[in-house]
Design an enzyme around this catalytic site. Sequence first.
Site, PDB file in Angstrom:
ATOM      1  N   GLU A  47       0.819  -1.282  -0.040  1.00  0.00           N
ATOM      2  CA  GLU A  47      -0.071   0.334  -0.319  1.00  0.00           C
ATOM      3  C   GLU A  47       0.629   1.434  -0.222  1.00  0.00           C
ATOM      4  OE1 GLU A  47      -3.210   0.008   3.512  1.00  0.00           O
ATOM      5  OE2 GLU A  47      -3.489   1.886   2.435  1.00  0.00           O
ATOM      6  N   ARG A 271       4.649 -12.451   9.631  1.00  0.00           N
ATOM      7  CA  ARG A 271       5.486 -11.881   9.326  1.00  0.00           C
ATOM      8  C   ARG A 271       7.115 -11.758   9.681  1.00  0.00           C
ATOM      9  NH1 ARG A 271       2.237  -7.741   9.279  1.00  0.00           N
ATOM     10  NH2 ARG A 271       3.670  -6.114   9.371  1.00  0.00           N
ATOM     11  N   LYS A 281       4.448   0.786   9.523  1.00  0.00           N
ATOM     12  CA  LYS A 281       4.473   1.859   8.671  1.00  0.00           C
ATOM     13  C   LYS A 281       3.903   3.059   9.872  1.00  0.00           C
ATOM     14  CE  LYS A 281       2.937   0.300   4.786  1.00  0.00           C
ATOM     15  NZ  LYS A 281       2.388  -0.270   3.491  1.00  0.00           N
TER      16      LYS A 281
HETATM   17  P1  ATP Z   1       3.022  -2.701   7.908  1.00  0.00           P
HETATM   18  O1  ATP Z   1       2.097  -3.542   9.221  1.00  0.00           O
HETATM   19  O2  ATP Z   1       4.471  -2.713   8.499  1.00  0.00           O
HETATM   20  O3  ATP Z   1       1.928  -0.868   7.580  1.00  0.00           O
HETATM   21  P2  ATP Z   1       1.515  -3.589   5.998  1.00  0.00           P
HETATM   22  O4  ATP Z   1       1.489  -5.078   5.929  1.00  0.00           O
HETATM   23  O5  ATP Z   1       0.430  -2.690   6.256  1.00  0.00           O
HETATM   24  O6  ATP Z   1       2.989  -3.174   7.108  1.00  0.00           O
HETATM   25  P3  ATP Z   1       1.838  -2.899   3.115  1.00  0.00           P
HETATM   26  O7  ATP Z   1       2.114  -2.276   1.736  1.00  0.00           O
HETATM   27  O8  ATP Z   1       0.256  -3.290   3.027  1.00  0.00           O
HETATM   28  O9  ATP Z   1       2.534  -2.992   4.381  1.00  0.00           O
HETATM   29  O10 ATP Z   1       2.705  -4.912   2.489  1.00  0.00           O
HETATM   30  C1  ATP Z   1       2.917  -4.990   1.606  1.00  0.00           C
HETATM   31  C2  ATP Z   1       3.579  -6.409   1.578  1.00  0.00           C
HETATM   32  O11 ATP Z   1       4.426  -6.725   2.827  1.00  0.00           O
HETATM   33  C3  ATP Z   1       2.204  -7.632   2.215  1.00  0.00           C
HETATM   34  O12 ATP Z   1       1.704  -8.300   1.252  1.00  0.00           O
HETATM   35  C4  ATP Z   1       2.798  -7.839   3.475  1.00  0.00           C
HETATM   36  O13 ATP Z   1       2.166  -9.141   4.403  1.00  0.00           O
HETATM   37  C5  ATP Z   1       3.881  -7.522   2.990  1.00  0.00           C
HETATM   38  N1  ATP Z   1       4.573  -7.336   4.846  1.00  0.00           N
HETATM   39  C6  ATP Z   1       4.799  -5.967   5.730  1.00  0.00           C
HETATM   40  N2  ATP Z   1       5.462  -6.281   6.707  1.00  0.00           N
HETATM   41  C7  ATP Z   1       5.779  -7.782   6.429  1.00  0.00           C
HETATM   42  C8  ATP Z   1       6.547  -8.156   8.219  1.00  0.00           C
HETATM   43  N3  ATP Z   1       7.199  -7.942   8.465  1.00  0.00           N
HETATM   44  N4  ATP Z   1       7.087  -9.185   7.387  1.00  0.00           N
HETATM   45  C9  ATP Z   1       6.925  -9.823   5.760  1.00  0.00           C
HETATM   46  N5  ATP Z   1       5.794  -9.636   5.197  1.00  0.00           N
HETATM   47  C10 ATP Z   1       5.524  -8.606   5.315  1.00  0.00           C
HETATM   48 MG    MG Z   2      -1.270  -3.098   5.403  1.00  0.00          MG
END
Ligand code: ATP
Ligand code: MG
Length: 571
Positions: A47, A271, A281
């Site tokens: 995102e 994760r 984020k």
């Molecule tokens: P955050 O929780 O840090 O805001 P998010 O999951 O909302 O991260 P996205 O932009 O939606 O961020 O993530 C893009 C991809 O990266 C998704 O498939 C998500 O599952 C993966 N991802 C995000 N954080 C992690 C993590 N700590 N370990 C592994 N994969 C991750």
């Molecule tokens: Mg997300």
Amino acid sequence: MSDAANPNTPAGENTPEKPLDFIRQIVADSIAAGTHNGRVQTRFPPEPNGYLHIGHAKSICLNFGLAKEFGGKCNLRFDDTNPTTEDTEYVESIQDDIRWLGFQWDGLYYASDYFEQLYRWAEELIEKGLAYVDSQSAEEMSRGRGTPSTAGVDSPYRSRKVDENLDLFRRMRKGEFTDGTHVLRAKMDMASPHFMMRDPVLYRIRHAHHHRTKDAWCIYPMYDYAHGQSDSIEQVTHSICTLEFETHRPLYDWFIDKLGIFPSHQYEFARLNLTYTVMSKRKLLELVQAKMVSGWDDPRMPTLRGLRRRGYTPEALRNFCGTIGVTRYNGLTDMVVFENALRDHLNKIAQRRMAVLRPVKVLIENYPEGQTEELDAVNNPEDPSAGSRKVPFGRELYIEREDFEETPPKGFFRLSPGKEVRLRWAYFIKCTGVEKDAAGNVTLIRATYDPATRGGDAPDGRKVKATIHWVSAEKAMDAEVRLYDHLCRIEDLSQVPEGEDWKSYLNPKSLETISNAKLEPSLSAAQTGTPVQFERLGYFTPDSVDHKPGKPVFNRSVTLKDTWAKVQKKG
Ligand code: ATP
Ligand code: MG
């Protein structure tokens, strides 16, 4: 899997000798079974509401790695369904960071490209009696959902006729209603034991400007409605996400099933969580906005920007992701594992230099006044092809203040009155006395050198117990050096008690700035992005923002390990 031997596979990822992780096994099995004709299509779906962090790197290495190893393709898809938090600034940085990490996407897509198709599918669900417009308030809706142990109750609007739903939904799109007045919900089952299945919201009204579709839309699809169908449009075979989406999988499957579209399938892995840092984020944005860090690229941040500025290399990050592997177990990875990945890489590639962070002057009384000489210093003992360089030596030098003790404690083998040490690549020196200021601080160390020990060995075979680094006082380059420590002072931020501000657990000593370090003159040629080892002190890299000719600024990327063990062995 013979495909796993692909020579383009970045180091650290699966090699044929290593057993496949469970995701790779699933992919290998689906190829063997001929599912989707053996095709592999993955995607990385960020995102664009912030910068990528090391957790994202794990997902990138997995999704792009699978495509590479199994001869498939990987798309980059921006999951841009939240107009109010997203921005083109993030879209650009994400692309740049993925390339920096060493990957290239096949297709570049945006969920917003699919808004029209998603809308048409929503009308289709309404026509099939599988979706309805709900006009309850958010509060009423949430109350009606029930609890995990009690069933929800049907909304009074759930029985609206197809025509009425279609009419309302079309008027929602036209902008006839204000935010929050209506939503579109799927008609699933308000009594389902899966909370997610209790008539989830598909669309909400949001009169907001979108960074790509501008003002074309005032209704936006929810994640669960947009994600699976976006995968399906791109014919994604393996949609890989993190474990918290496991409970969403029934929704993912429901939409695909009811719409009868390409059967993408979702798989979940754990994760990445790292000790002593934050990995969300939202929290990282909080730090940026509260100006508790200098920006998304602050070298203390676990963002790819921050790590890159700190001196982390793409190879180290990829190796790290390969080392930690892919599991379904939600754990906490020790920061040391991450730092070791960087040490391992930099040990091989970084040239060695000498720098003194907390200088005290040494005067070599028997070294001729006005004389200087150039000594040979090996650039990288791990890499003979790195050659050697000249370091200037003279009558006045700087050494590290902590390498001298006037009254040495037991076990202190470095410089002290009457004791002899080796100066790295130079001579043995022996301390003959000190000068101090009124407060008792040592301002000058007096010493003599043994000309016969040039290069670092005594012809008579006598040994010293320590080798210390030094810099010529006359030729030294002044520099600012920034030393970093963990961002957080506790291992696991998820342990912060409810109601307490997690930011109060930040490490107040995460940055130490040294303004008057003394560097060997060859470091004037140091380049941003090319880390060097300051002997005995760690790996350093010129700061990509503040380092300027005539005003050098170096970041410590990571310390060395076993510093003292090494020094003492050499003696
Ligand atoms: P955050 O929780 O840090 O805001 P998010 O999951 O909302 O991260 P996205 O932009 O939606 O961020 O993530 C893009 C991809 O990266 C998704 O498939 C998500 O599952 C993966 N991802 C995000 N954080 C992690 C993590 N700590 N370990 C592994 N994969 C991750
Ligand atoms: Mg997300």
